[in-house]
Design a protein around this motif. Structure first.
Motif, PDB file in Angstrom:
ATOM      1  N   PRO A   1      25.131  66.483  75.126  1.00 15.58           N
ATOM      2  CA  PRO A   1      25.653  65.168  74.786  1.00 15.58           C
ATOM      3  C   PRO A   1      24.734  64.322  73.918  1.00 15.58           C
ATOM      4  N   SER A   2      23.422  64.566  73.967  1.00 13.69           N
ATOM      5  CA  SER A   2      22.483  63.607  73.379  1.00 13.69           C
ATOM      6  C   SER A   2      21.849  64.061  72.074  1.00 13.69           C
TER       7      SER A   2
ATOM      8  N   LEU B   1      27.319  57.326  65.161  1.00 13.87           N
ATOM      9  CA  LEU B   1      26.709  58.647  65.187  1.00 13.87           C
ATOM     10  C   LEU B   1      26.337  58.999  63.743  1.00 13.87           C
TER      11      LEU B   1
ATOM     12  N   SER C   1      20.668  56.922  70.966  1.00  9.46           N
ATOM     13  CA  SER C   1      22.016  56.959  71.527  1.00  9.46           C
ATOM     14  C   SER C   1      22.948  56.015  70.788  1.00  9.46           C
TER      15      SER C   1
ATOM     16  N   GLY D   1      33.568  60.676  73.621  1.00  9.43           N
ATOM     17  CA  GLY D   1      32.673  61.079  72.544  1.00  9.43           C
ATOM     18  C   GLY D   1      33.020  62.453  72.015  1.00  9.43           C
TER      19      GLY D   1
ATOM     20  N   ASN E   1      26.568  65.090  63.462  1.00  8.50           N
ATOM     21  CA  ASN E   1      26.864  65.270  64.897  1.00  8.50           C
ATOM     22  C   ASN E   1      26.808  66.718  65.344  1.00  8.50           C
TER      23      ASN E   1
ATOM     24  N   ASP F   1      31.655  65.074  72.589  1.00 13.11           N
ATOM     25  CA  ASP F   1      31.474  66.108  73.604  1.00 13.11           C
ATOM     26  C   ASP F   1      32.573  66.051  74.649  1.00 13.11           C
TER      27      ASP F   1
ATOM     28  N   LEU G   1      22.164  64.998  69.050  1.00 12.46           N
ATOM     29  CA  LEU G   1      23.049  65.117  67.892  1.00 12.46           C
ATOM     30  C   LEU G   1      22.246  64.869  66.628  1.00 12.46           C
TER      31      LEU G   1
ATOM     32  N   ARG H   1      25.255  69.629  67.375  1.00 10.17           N
ATOM     33  CA  ARG H   1      24.437  69.660  68.590  1.00 10.17           C
ATOM     34  C   ARG H   1      23.265  70.599  68.323  1.00 10.17           C
TER      35      ARG H   1
ATOM     36  N   GLN I   1      26.659  60.487  75.868  1.00 16.66           N
ATOM     37  CA  GLN I   1      26.922  60.307  74.438  1.00 16.66           C
ATOM     38  C   GLN I   1      27.438  58.917  74.132  1.00 16.66           C
ATOM     39  N   ASN I   2      28.293  58.389  74.969  1.00 19.44           N
ATOM     40  CA  ASN I   2      28.839  57.061  74.705  1.00 19.44           C
ATOM     41  C   ASN I   2      28.129  55.955  75.472  1.00 19.44           C
TER      42      ASN I   2
END
Lengths: 79, 165, 948
Positions: free
Chosen positions: C57-58, C139, C40, C512, C72, C514, C60, C74, C481-482
């Motif tokens: 969100p995760s 990221l 993350s 983020g 980044n 997303d 990436l 998805r 994500q953040n």
């Protein structure tokens, strides 16, 4: 990207038009100097509908009444 | 140039030769003037023969069949005629893909059923102010400002149009 | 259902795997047992796959290599292709052993907004901190080389644009096509179907997926356009929408365009954008193995992949129960279904109770980690804490209608308390939301014309999950994500960042890539609860395009490289190339700067050319100048309105210098005015101001004068212009035309090399000169003849630099340099040319008090370098270094007629300073040159050279 109805060509994309100025900013050639000079610097700047002058790529000048918050075009007339 | 989804159209490029701009002071005079000149003056967005409606009060007379002096005389104070050929390059688009080229380079509805033969549109293509005249289902004339011709043709070749002349 | 071997090879972090056609990268990774795919952003926590689409969100990853790498991406929104190369991000030295995970240990020291309270010290220390901060969080890394792909732009128009090819969107598009409308249907996924791709329903006797494909075919057959792998990115004005179509997957080379930016104008827009599932909030709800229930269902039903071996389902409503059935049918052991509702009933729940262990009033408290993934769940069951062992936790806290485009369009929202969220309200443009996006979750209600058979029966509407109240140790995430947790939200409230806009920026919630799609409503519920207000009162942040990240190349489209901006070419460009011209951009044009002889510098060439003009004759291309014919009985009125000089008395066949002012009295442009006939005039003006002058002329005609009988014909490109200048110019001209050259400021028609031309006798250089106008497509012969004849007399071609040197000696102004929009005619010493009777644009403003008094205006002056040192253009004019400037140098040039350096400048009260020595001071170029101020004229003060 507004859709603006040109009085000559019909509805066209905003890219084909150029915004010129507000109607209240026009200095007439026979205006007295005091009026002309005042017009250079004063604007109504309404939070709502305003009369604007635009031109289209076909050469047509038009007067647009546009809502400055919602961008909705209320009316268009050829100039 | 990249292949894949190439536009199926060919471009034939050349100078315009002769081109006259006819300006009337009053568009309502068009019918009267047309009879006096012996030349049809079409309505907005239309072409009739070699006459294209370009603006609210302007028509283009394309080609050598028009006598400038004679037209000027026949106008009799209702307008003027001017020579403008040098400023334009003529690009003839042939093939089924000309609509696709216009949809990729411009923002006008060339795919509308009404955008057919006899249609004239003044509109930016590849950021140059062009005049489009639809001749037939598989043929379209585009008048490009001479100074932008290199840029437009190069951009259209990159989109897959083939320059045949 | 799945091929054990798989047929599509790909790699992840250097290891080779294989997947099947139709797999997303996420599905293929899970099928190959890879559950850890990312670390993350801030805390470097291990992350797996949570969702099933663009809202992920995760997970990436960077897909593709070299210049084509897309960071980044998805993993749930990348479809497999042979040779796909994917790499994890933000982990070093490896995903499994990431040193950055130390951030997690220090997590208490780095809550939201910590950087506003640390890193104090002098600004120079920030440069030190920054080096570490940059590497500590982030990221993916962007590629370092230019994007090699091609991108297209395309316009489209339609009566109906349908966004989303789920059941509602398909039905709407088909209805519109059947009604004869022009229809465009846009879908993000690689196949139509939407929610049908993760359900087991039959529609009109066919599996939902097959029904969807058939409807899409029928839409195409009916003339509709169906765009797959296309995301509607922005909803703008007047039903104008932009959409990005992926023609290849990230990192995949394309034969044609890699992506196309569609620009659609629609009569009506139908938003069938579906819903995004909400997470449940509990400690460690971000571990690999914890995923959305709908995503788990999609893995099982669409891809035939089991997300784990032992699964717990945690939900607050009926829909997630379907996941239990889907997983169980793949052999996954369903440990338990935890339903946070105390009373759950209905056919779906009863069917589940018959087959699985279902706990009502139960919810997860904490996900248990072993190694880098989920090992179990501590849950609240029947009022007590119990641990369940599982490697998969499928959670669902309700479903939020996707409202982004509705909001971008200016649509209002209505709060629905039952679902704890918003539904689309009144639209401001012509759009409507349908299907799940409008809150309708029953497929039979959506497809009123079809026979829907759902083996599990309909469920209840989605309801929100329980609020988290610090029930177990560990981080409970609201923005995955953040790395924003419930603690961060509470911190923001405590520190006074109460409004949702402040909370967002302080915690980076929803900021983020997303846009916080997954956790937005959940975070809002937490914020409302912390503030003690109903959810709709907590406010909402603004929805902005693009809906998903768009690569810059797609915005540029074909406008890149040589086509980044349109370049205008002279009609004689080929001729100049043949003469070896050095080109220089002049606005949008390319113009010849000089024609270098071997071993010549530009400065040497242009001085040589300028001297050639003064000594014998030169030819320069001035085609780019603006030219307008004004024709008609009222033409003189229009000309008199635009030109501030006398016009009416100009005789036919004669011309004069003229200047055009703005309304405020400033010089806007200058040029020449010629009377071609009784009712036909020619105006020439500057190249740079051509477009402005064209608009100005028609503005004055149509708006100010109300359509006089005067046509404005832009002949700037119709006429190529060649200026012939020098003491031999008249001889060259007569030699070619066989007739006498026109008198100074006169004009006449002639023939050169068999081509009819018009000759205007005007001088810019200060020598006897003629501007030859010839239609652009006929200019070559005339150019060749002029240059040949000039060479015969010891002259030749010259370029822009030489032309500039010549005019500086004569004190001619250039629009943009001397006339910079802040000077009046009087400032330039042109007060005498103005028409005393007024009536031109700007005549009133010249009477402003500030312009009437003589004191304090900057005047055009000539500057002579005292010791011949070149003067720096743009240098300040001061009495002593370091003092405030009294003016500046507008154009600098070498003297042509003799050695030395001169310049033109604008100097306060310059007219009173003739004879003074000042400094032309440019600290940035380390140049300080003593200059003598004088009149702006260095050559032939009497004007003998250019007259007859």
């Amino acid at each position: 990207m507004l859709l603006i109805p040109c009085p000559h060509c019909g509805p066209r994309n905003q890219e084909e038009f150029a915004y010129e100025r507000t109607l209240d900013s026009v200095v007439r050639l026979n205006d007295a100097p005091e009026l002309a000079i005042a017009t250079l610097y004063a604007r109504a700047n309404p939070r709502g509908q305003e009369h604007e002058i635009w031109s289209h790529t076909c050469g047509q000048w038009l007067r647009l009444t546009r809502d400055r918050i919602s961008h909705a075009i209320h009316s268009v007339e050829p100039l | 140039m990249h292949k894949g989804r190439a536009i199926v159209t060919e471009m034939t490029v050349g100078p315009v030769g002769e081109l006259l701009a006819l300006d009337l002071w009053n568009a309502d005079d068009a019918a009267t003037v047309a009879s006096a000149l012996g030349v049809a003056l079409p309505g907005p967005g239309q072409a009739e023969g070699a006459v294209l409606r370009i603006g609210p009060r302007r028509w283009w007379l394309v080609g050598t069949n028009f006598d400038r002096a004679g037209l000027a005389a026949a106008l009799n104070g209702t307008g003027v005629v001017s020579a403008v050929a040098g400023g334009w390059v003529h690009v003839q688009l042939s093939g089924v893909g000309w609509r696709d080229l216009i949809m990729q380079s411009g923002l006008i509805d060339a795919e509308d059923a009404g955008f057919g033969p006899g249609t004239v549109a003044v509109t930016p293509l590849s950021h140059a102010r062009c005049v489009v005249h639809v001749r037939a289902a598989t043929q379209c004339d585009v008048f490009v400002p001479a100074s932008y011709a290199d840029h437009c043709l190069s951009a259209w070749r990159a989109m897959g149009a083939k320059a045949v002349a | 259902m799945r091929d054990a071997a798989g047929s599509i090879p790909f790699t992840f972090d250097g290891k080779a795997y294989a997947g099947q056609p139709g797999d997303t990268l996420a599905a293929a990774l899970i099928a190959n047992g890879v559950r850890l795919v990312a670390r993350s952003f801030k805390l470097h926590r291990p992350r797996g796959i949570m969702g099933a689409g663009v809202e992920e969100p995760s997970a990436l990853v960077t897909v593709g290599e070299g210049a084509r790498a897309e960071p980044n991406a998805r993993a749930t929104d990348v479809f497999l292709y042979p040779g796909l190369v994917a790499r994890s991000q933000n982990a070093w030295p490896s995903l499994a052993f990431d040193v950055g995970a130390v951030n997690s240990l220090a997590a208490a020291l780095i809550p939201a907004g910590f950087y506003y309270k640390t890193f104090f010290g002098p600004p120079s220390r920030w440069m030190l901190y920054e080096r570490f901060i940059r590497r500590a969080a982030g990221l993916g890394k962007p590629p370092q080389a230019p994007d090699p792909d091609h991108y297209g732009h395309r316009s489209a128009f339609c009566d109906v644009l349908v966004v989303g090819a789920g059941p509602a969107g398909l039905a709407a598009a088909l209805t519109a096509v059947d009604a004869g409308k022009r229809v465009i249907l846009i879908e993000q996924d690689a196949a139509p179907g939407g929610s049908l791709l993760r359900e087991r329903v039959t529609i009109d006797g066919e599996p939902g997926v097959v029904w969807a494909a058939n409807v899409a075919d029928r839409i195409r057959a009916g003339g509709g356009r169906v765009l797959l792998r296309t995301t509607v990115s922005g909803y703008w004005d007047d039903n104008f929408l932009t959409a990005v179509e992926r023609r290849v997957e990230p990192g995949q080379p394309a034969e044609g365009d890699a992506q196309v930016l569609w620009r659609v104008r629609a009569g009506e827009v139908v938003l069938a954008t579906g819903t995004i599932e909400r997470p449940l909030v509990f400690a460690n709800n971000d571990l690999p193995g914890v995923m959305m229930a709908g995503a788990a269902r999609a893995l099982a039903l669409r891809h035939g992949v089991a997300p784990g071996r032992r699964a717990v389902i945690a939900t607050s409503h009926d829909e997630a129960y379907r996941t239990a059935f889907a997983l169980a049918d793949l052999g996954v052991e369903i440990v338990a279904i935890l339903d946070s509702r105390t009373q759950a009933s209905g056919p779906l729940v009863e069917a589940a109770r018959a087959r699985f262990v279902v706990h009502a009033g139960a919810r997860p408290l904490r996900a248990i980690r072993r190694g880098i993934g989920l090992a179990g769940v501590d849950a609240l069951i029947d009022g007590a804490k119990r641990r369940l062992l599982a490697d998969c936790l499928a959670m669902s806290g309700g479903a939020s209608p996707v409202l982004h485009l509705h909001r971008q369009a200016g649509g209002a929202l209505e709060y629905d308390a039952a679902r704890g969220g918003f539904l689309p309200g009144a639209g401001r443009q012509r759009h409507v939301s349908i299907g799940a996006a409008a809150g309708e979750h029953d497929l039979s209600a959506i497809l009123t014309l079809a026979r829907v058979v759902d083996p599990l029966g309909p469920g209840s509407p989605p309801a929100p999950g329980p609020l988290w109240h610090d029930e177990a140790p560990g981080k409970a995430f609201v923005d995955f994500q953040n790395d924003v947790t419930t603690l961060d939200l509470a911190l923001a409230q405590r520190e006074g960042y109460v409004s949702v806009e402040h909370t967002k920026r302080y915690t980076t919630l929803g900021m983020g890539t997303d846009q916080g799609k997954t956790g937005a409503m959940v975070a809002l519920a937490q914020i409302a609860d912390l503030r003690g207000v109903p959810l709709p009162d907590a406010g909402l942040t603004t929805f902005r395009p693009p809906y998903t990240p768009v690569t810059m190349g797609a915005f540029a489209g074909p406008m890149k490289g040589d086509h980044a901006a349109p370049i205008r070419r002279l009609p004689l460009a080929a001729a100049h190339d043949a003469l070896g011209a050095l080109w220089v951009p002049a606005g949008a044009w390319m113009r010849p700067r000089a024609y270098l002889a071997p071993d010549e510098t530009v400065a040497q060439a242009s001085l040589r050319e300028a001297r050639m003009v003064r000594a014998s004759v030169g030819v320069v291309d001035v085609s780019s100048l603006a030219k307008f014919e004004i024709a008609g009985p009222d033409a003189v009125d229009l000309v008199a309105a635009v030109c501030a000089t006398p016009v009416a008395k100009l005789a036919i066949g004669r011309g004069r210098y003229t200047v055009m002012l703005r309304e405020d009295g400033m010089v806007m442009d200058d040029g020449t005015l010629w009377r071609l006939a009784e009712d036909r005039w020619l105006i020439t003006s500057s190249t740079g101001g051509a477009a402005r002058m064209a608009r100005h002329l028609t503005y004055v005609a149509d708006v100010l004068l109300g359509h006089p009988r005067a046509a404005v014909v832009d002949v700037g490109e119709h006429w190529a212009g060649l200026a012939l200048a020098g003491p031999q110019a008249a001889a060259v001209l007569s030699g070619l035309t066989g007739a006498e050259a026109p008198a100074h400021m006169g004009l006449g028609d002639a023939v050169i090399a068999g081509v009819p031309v018009r000759v205007l006798a005007a001088s810019y250089s200060g020598e006897r000169a003629f501007e030859v106008h010839v239609p652009g497509h006929l200019a070559r012969a005339v150019f060749d003849a002029l240059v040949g004849a000039a060479r015969g007399l010891g002259g030749g071609v010259y370029g822009l630099d030489a032309m500039d040197h010549l005019r500086v000696e004569k004190g001619h102004v250039v629009i943009g340099a001397e006339a910079d929009g802040r000077v009046t005619p009087a400032d330039l010493g042109l007060g005498g040319v103005l028409r005393k009777t007024g009536g031109y644009v700007g005549w009133q403003a010249l009477q402003r008090p500030a312009l009437v008094g003589p004191v304090g205006r900057r005047h055009l002056v000539g500057l002579t370098s005292v010791d011949h040192t070149p003067i720096a253009e743009g240098a300040m004019l001061v009495m002593r270094e370091g003092e405030p400037p009294l003016g500046h140098v507008t154009t600098a040039a070498p003297r042509v007629a003799q050695d030395g350096a001169i310049a033109l400048g604008l100097l306060t009260d310059g007219a009173t300073r003739h004879g003074q020595i000042m400094l032309a001071w440019s600290p940035t170029r380390r140049s300080t040159v003593p200059v003598r101020v004088g009149p702006p004229l260095f050559y032939d003060a009497q004007g003998a050279r250019y007259r007859d």
